[in-house]
Design a protein around this motif. Sequence first.
Motif, PDB file in Angstrom:
ATOM      1  N   PHE A  69      -5.404  42.284  72.325  1.00  0.00           N
ATOM      2  CA  PHE A  69      -6.137  43.481  72.759  1.00  0.00           C
ATOM      3  C   PHE A  69      -4.953  44.415  73.955  1.00  0.00           C
ATOM      4  O   PHE A  69      -5.872  45.936  74.089  1.00  0.00           O
ATOM      5  CB  PHE A  69      -7.512  43.098  73.877  1.00  0.00           C
ATOM      6  N   SER A  70      -3.957  43.995  73.880  1.00  0.00           N
ATOM      7  CA  SER A  70      -3.322  45.009  74.749  1.00  0.00           C
ATOM      8  C   SER A  70      -2.911  46.389  74.594  1.00  0.00           C
ATOM      9  O   SER A  70      -2.708  47.069  76.053  1.00  0.00           O
ATOM     10  CB  SER A  70      -1.682  44.089  74.842  1.00  0.00           C
ATOM     11  N   ALA A  71      -3.448  46.776  73.246  1.00  0.00           N
ATOM     12  CA  ALA A  71      -3.071  48.268  73.234  1.00  0.00           C
ATOM     13  C   ALA A  71      -4.517  48.806  73.342  1.00  0.00           C
ATOM     14  O   ALA A  71      -4.375  50.424  73.544  1.00  0.00           O
ATOM     15  CB  ALA A  71      -3.057  48.290  71.563  1.00  0.00           C
ATOM     16  N   LEU A  72      -5.646  48.300  73.534  1.00  0.00           N
ATOM     17  CA  LEU A  72      -6.816  48.466  74.020  1.00  0.00           C
ATOM     18  C   LEU A  72      -6.752  49.688  75.095  1.00  0.00           C
ATOM     19  O   LEU A  72      -5.778  49.028  75.673  1.00  0.00           O
ATOM     20  CB  LEU A  72      -7.349  48.026  73.436  1.00  0.00           C
ATOM     21  N   ASP A  73      -7.366  50.949  75.596  1.00  0.00           N
ATOM     22  CA  ASP A  73      -7.217  51.105  77.114  1.00  0.00           C
ATOM     23  C   ASP A  73      -8.255  50.566  77.826  1.00  0.00           C
ATOM     24  O   ASP A  73      -8.809  51.100  78.911  1.00  0.00           O
ATOM     25  CB  ASP A  73      -7.537  52.837  76.600  1.00  0.00           C
ATOM     26  N   SER A  74      -9.276  49.582  77.405  1.00  0.00           N
ATOM     27  CA  SER A  74     -10.502  49.141  78.621  1.00  0.00           C
ATOM     28  C   SER A  74     -10.514  48.392  78.478  1.00  0.00           C
ATOM     29  O   SER A  74     -10.431  47.561  77.170  1.00  0.00           O
ATOM     30  CB  SER A  74     -11.501  50.195  78.502  1.00  0.00           C
TER      31      SER A  74
ATOM     32  N   VAL B  45     -14.434  44.086  75.186  1.00  0.00           N
ATOM     33  CA  VAL B  45     -15.100  43.084  74.632  1.00  0.00           C
ATOM     34  C   VAL B  45     -16.026  43.907  73.200  1.00  0.00           C
ATOM     35  O   VAL B  45     -16.610  42.704  72.059  1.00  0.00           O
ATOM     36  CB  VAL B  45     -15.910  42.905  75.852  1.00  0.00           C
ATOM     37  N   GLU B  46     -16.155  45.048  73.072  1.00  0.00           N
ATOM     38  CA  GLU B  46     -17.008  45.046  71.936  1.00  0.00           C
ATOM     39  C   GLU B  46     -16.396  45.164  71.005  1.00  0.00           C
ATOM     40  O   GLU B  46     -16.486  45.357  69.496  1.00  0.00           O
ATOM     41  CB  GLU B  46     -17.079  47.277  72.172  1.00  0.00           C
ATOM     42  N   ALA B  47     -14.493  45.295  70.174  1.00  0.00           N
ATOM     43  CA  ALA B  47     -13.614  45.014  69.475  1.00  0.00           C
ATOM     44  C   ALA B  47     -14.427  43.516  69.394  1.00  0.00           C
ATOM     45  O   ALA B  47     -14.074  43.176  67.546  1.00  0.00           O
ATOM     46  CB  ALA B  47     -12.469  44.778  69.746  1.00  0.00           C
ATOM     47  N   GLY B  48     -14.824  42.535  70.293  1.00  0.00           N
ATOM     48  CA  GLY B  48     -14.935  40.713  69.754  1.00  0.00           C
ATOM     49  C   GLY B  48     -13.834  39.946  69.635  1.00  0.00           C
ATOM     50  O   GLY B  48     -13.429  40.339  69.800  1.00  0.00           O
ATOM     51  N   PHE B  49     -14.108  38.637  70.255  1.00  0.00           N
ATOM     52  CA  PHE B  49     -13.113  37.657  69.936  1.00  0.00           C
ATOM     53  C   PHE B  49     -13.249  37.347  68.485  1.00  0.00           C
ATOM     54  O   PHE B  49     -14.384  37.446  67.666  1.00  0.00           O
ATOM     55  CB  PHE B  49     -13.880  36.795  71.573  1.00  0.00           C
ATOM     56  N   LEU B  50     -12.045  36.540  68.611  1.00  0.00           N
ATOM     57  CA  LEU B  50     -11.362  35.107  67.406  1.00  0.00           C
ATOM     58  C   LEU B  50     -12.820  33.831  68.302  1.00  0.00           C
ATOM     59  O   LEU B  50     -12.672  33.668  69.137  1.00  0.00           O
ATOM     60  CB  LEU B  50     -10.617  35.813  66.798  1.00  0.00           C
TER      61      LEU B  50
ATOM     62  N   ASP C  23     -10.964  31.047  67.999  1.00  0.00           N
ATOM     63  CA  ASP C  23     -10.422  29.928  69.228  1.00  0.00           C
ATOM     64  C   ASP C  23      -9.891  30.206  70.068  1.00  0.00           C
ATOM     65  O   ASP C  23      -9.242  30.102  70.795  1.00  0.00           O
ATOM     66  CB  ASP C  23      -9.336  30.205  68.436  1.00  0.00           C
ATOM     67  N   GLU C  24     -10.608  32.188  70.521  1.00  0.00           N
ATOM     68  CA  GLU C  24     -10.221  32.987  71.871  1.00  0.00           C
ATOM     69  C   GLU C  24     -11.645  32.222  72.971  1.00  0.00           C
ATOM     70  O   GLU C  24     -12.615  32.023  72.099  1.00  0.00           O
ATOM     71  CB  GLU C  24     -10.479  34.067  71.657  1.00  0.00           C
ATOM     72  N   CYS C  25     -11.272  32.116  73.768  1.00  0.00           N
ATOM     73  CA  CYS C  25     -11.815  32.023  75.418  1.00  0.00           C
ATOM     74  C   CYS C  25     -12.608  33.488  75.366  1.00  0.00           C
ATOM     75  O   CYS C  25     -12.350  34.850  75.730  1.00  0.00           O
ATOM     76  CB  CYS C  25     -11.371  31.616  76.753  1.00  0.00           C
ATOM     77  N   HIS C  26     -14.060  33.621  75.221  1.00  0.00           N
ATOM     78  CA  HIS C  26     -15.527  34.043  75.323  1.00  0.00           C
ATOM     79  C   HIS C  26     -15.639  34.904  76.450  1.00  0.00           C
ATOM     80  O   HIS C  26     -16.142  35.792  76.929  1.00  0.00           O
ATOM     81  CB  HIS C  26     -15.994  34.556  74.451  1.00  0.00           C
ATOM     82  N   TRP C  27     -14.962  34.372  77.515  1.00  0.00           N
ATOM     83  CA  TRP C  27     -14.700  34.156  79.148  1.00  0.00           C
ATOM     84  C   TRP C  27     -13.825  34.434  80.228  1.00  0.00           C
ATOM     85  O   TRP C  27     -14.286  35.060  81.149  1.00  0.00           O
ATOM     86  CB  TRP C  27     -15.800  33.106  79.775  1.00  0.00           C
ATOM     87  N   GLY C  28     -12.647  34.668  79.267  1.00  0.00           N
ATOM     88  CA  GLY C  28     -11.683  34.766  80.264  1.00  0.00           C
ATOM     89  C   GLY C  28     -11.648  36.331  80.656  1.00  0.00           C
ATOM     90  O   GLY C  28     -12.223  36.857  79.852  1.00  0.00           O
ATOM     91  N   CYS C  29     -10.019  36.217  81.240  1.00  0.00           N
ATOM     92  CA  CYS C  29      -9.576  37.550  81.369  1.00  0.00           C
ATOM     93  C   CYS C  29      -9.032  38.027  80.563  1.00  0.00           C
ATOM     94  O   CYS C  29      -8.277  37.843  79.739  1.00  0.00           O
ATOM     95  CB  CYS C  29      -9.011  37.967  82.778  1.00  0.00           C
TER      96      CYS C  29
ATOM     97  N   CYS D 166     -15.111  44.904  85.577  1.00  0.00           N
ATOM     98  CA  CYS D 166     -14.716  43.949  84.942  1.00  0.00           C
ATOM     99  C   CYS D 166     -15.901  43.839  84.097  1.00  0.00           C
ATOM    100  O   CYS D 166     -16.931  43.329  84.332  1.00  0.00           O
ATOM    101  CB  CYS D 166     -14.548  42.900  85.847  1.00  0.00           C
ATOM    102  N   PRO D 167     -16.016  43.674  82.785  1.00  0.00           N
ATOM    103  CA  PRO D 167     -17.073  43.092  81.987  1.00  0.00           C
ATOM    104  C   PRO D 167     -17.171  41.814  81.761  1.00  0.00           C
ATOM    105  O   PRO D 167     -18.790  42.010  81.420  1.00  0.00           O
ATOM    106  CB  PRO D 167     -16.590  44.186  80.310  1.00  0.00           C
TER     107      PRO D 167
END
Length: 434
Positions: free
Chosen positions: A88-93, A98-103, A105-111, A150-151
């Motif tokens: 997500f590092s290239a995104l601006d917010s 969050v809108e892009a969605g999680f994979l 194997d990724e934590c859906h709740w983290g920073c 923080c969303p």
Amino acid sequence: MGKVTESAKLITALLPGGDCRGFGGCGFSSCSDCAQAIAAGAPVDSCPACRQAEVDAIAEALNVETVAVEEKVAFIKCAGDAAGKKRFSALDSCSAAVEAGFLEDECHWGCLGIGSCADRCEFEAMTVEEGKVNIDKEKCNGCMACITACPQKLISVIPRDASNFIPCSSKDNEKDTLSKCGFGCIGCADCALACPENAIELLRGNRIDGRFAAIDYSKCVGCVACTVSCRKKIIVDELHDLAKVKQEVAFVRCSGGYTGNKKLTEIGIDDCRTADDMDLDALGICSYGCTGFGNCTKVCRYDAIKVEFGTAVVDEEKCVGCGDCIRECPRGMITMVPYAGVKQMACSSKAPAERRFEVCYAGCIACGDCAENCPAGAITMNDGNPVVDSEKCENCGVCTYVCSRRPIKERKVPEYTYLQSEAMKIDKADGREW
């Protein structure tokens, strides 16, 4: 109205400044609106960013009684990188992430590490370095403006003098949390059970099988009980050294992995799980020993385990007993043992004695000399393996003297500290052992 306006101007000057633009915890759209409300009769501590001296000054200006202020600072309930920070590092917010969605194997709740909270902070108390949000407690005044930025709803305000923190908000179940993040709370409730003040509760999210621990700071006294009892050792404790305040440490039940590791390396193996899939007996390698490729070292957050001469070895001084290495070892070679200076058997072979002798230069050959000669009766034989009873072991050294193969290890570590004994509240009389 004029008197209120004049008082509001005075109060505005006494407020911390750095207008929160309506995002702060006061509920007003600006500092001037907050000041106007206070002048009109709202509580003198309506601005959460005000410290005691400022609240006292406002009360004096209005000729009213002051109130006690509990200073607070922001806290982010996440310490890991499992939420896709790099992706997500290239995104601006953070909202865009969050809108892009999680994979899966990724934590859906983290920073998410983008720093929308830092952009919101008007006091330069939050910075972002390589996806990690840092909070400067000296600059943070607890205005609460960052909370709604923080969303993931990871930010809360806690007492400035708090010393214990649970940096996780995962609502996944234990299995999913363990597979995604080394810093995740697994909801085991050990900390809640150990807390003498009942200051920790288990919160549930929108998953039936997921829960996480949270501290009630109105009850927390900053003792060490939760830190010691935490199964994952993720609870941050600013008063005590986690490497010293512990009940158990990891121990590798093998001391002779060198030969097997060398043979496996020669045929191109470089991973413990790959080695575990091999027919080790056919290769003339102990099928119960450490293969020495260090998968356990890669998951250790405390640099407490390393490979020496083809065998994993734990540094008891650094180990905090989190168990990450145990979960990573495909061979079940690592176990937890008491953090006390007692002997431990560094061999777990169940092979016949003759086979043990053939494949390992340092393993136990099930002769039983240690058990027969232990003056305290602390060693018994189980499936050809000596088992040391840590309650009976007096660390006298007789077993290591009579052993011809030297798999019995002397662990010279400190005895339980006074702090630990007090914190764990060991009370066998009522059936509890914390």
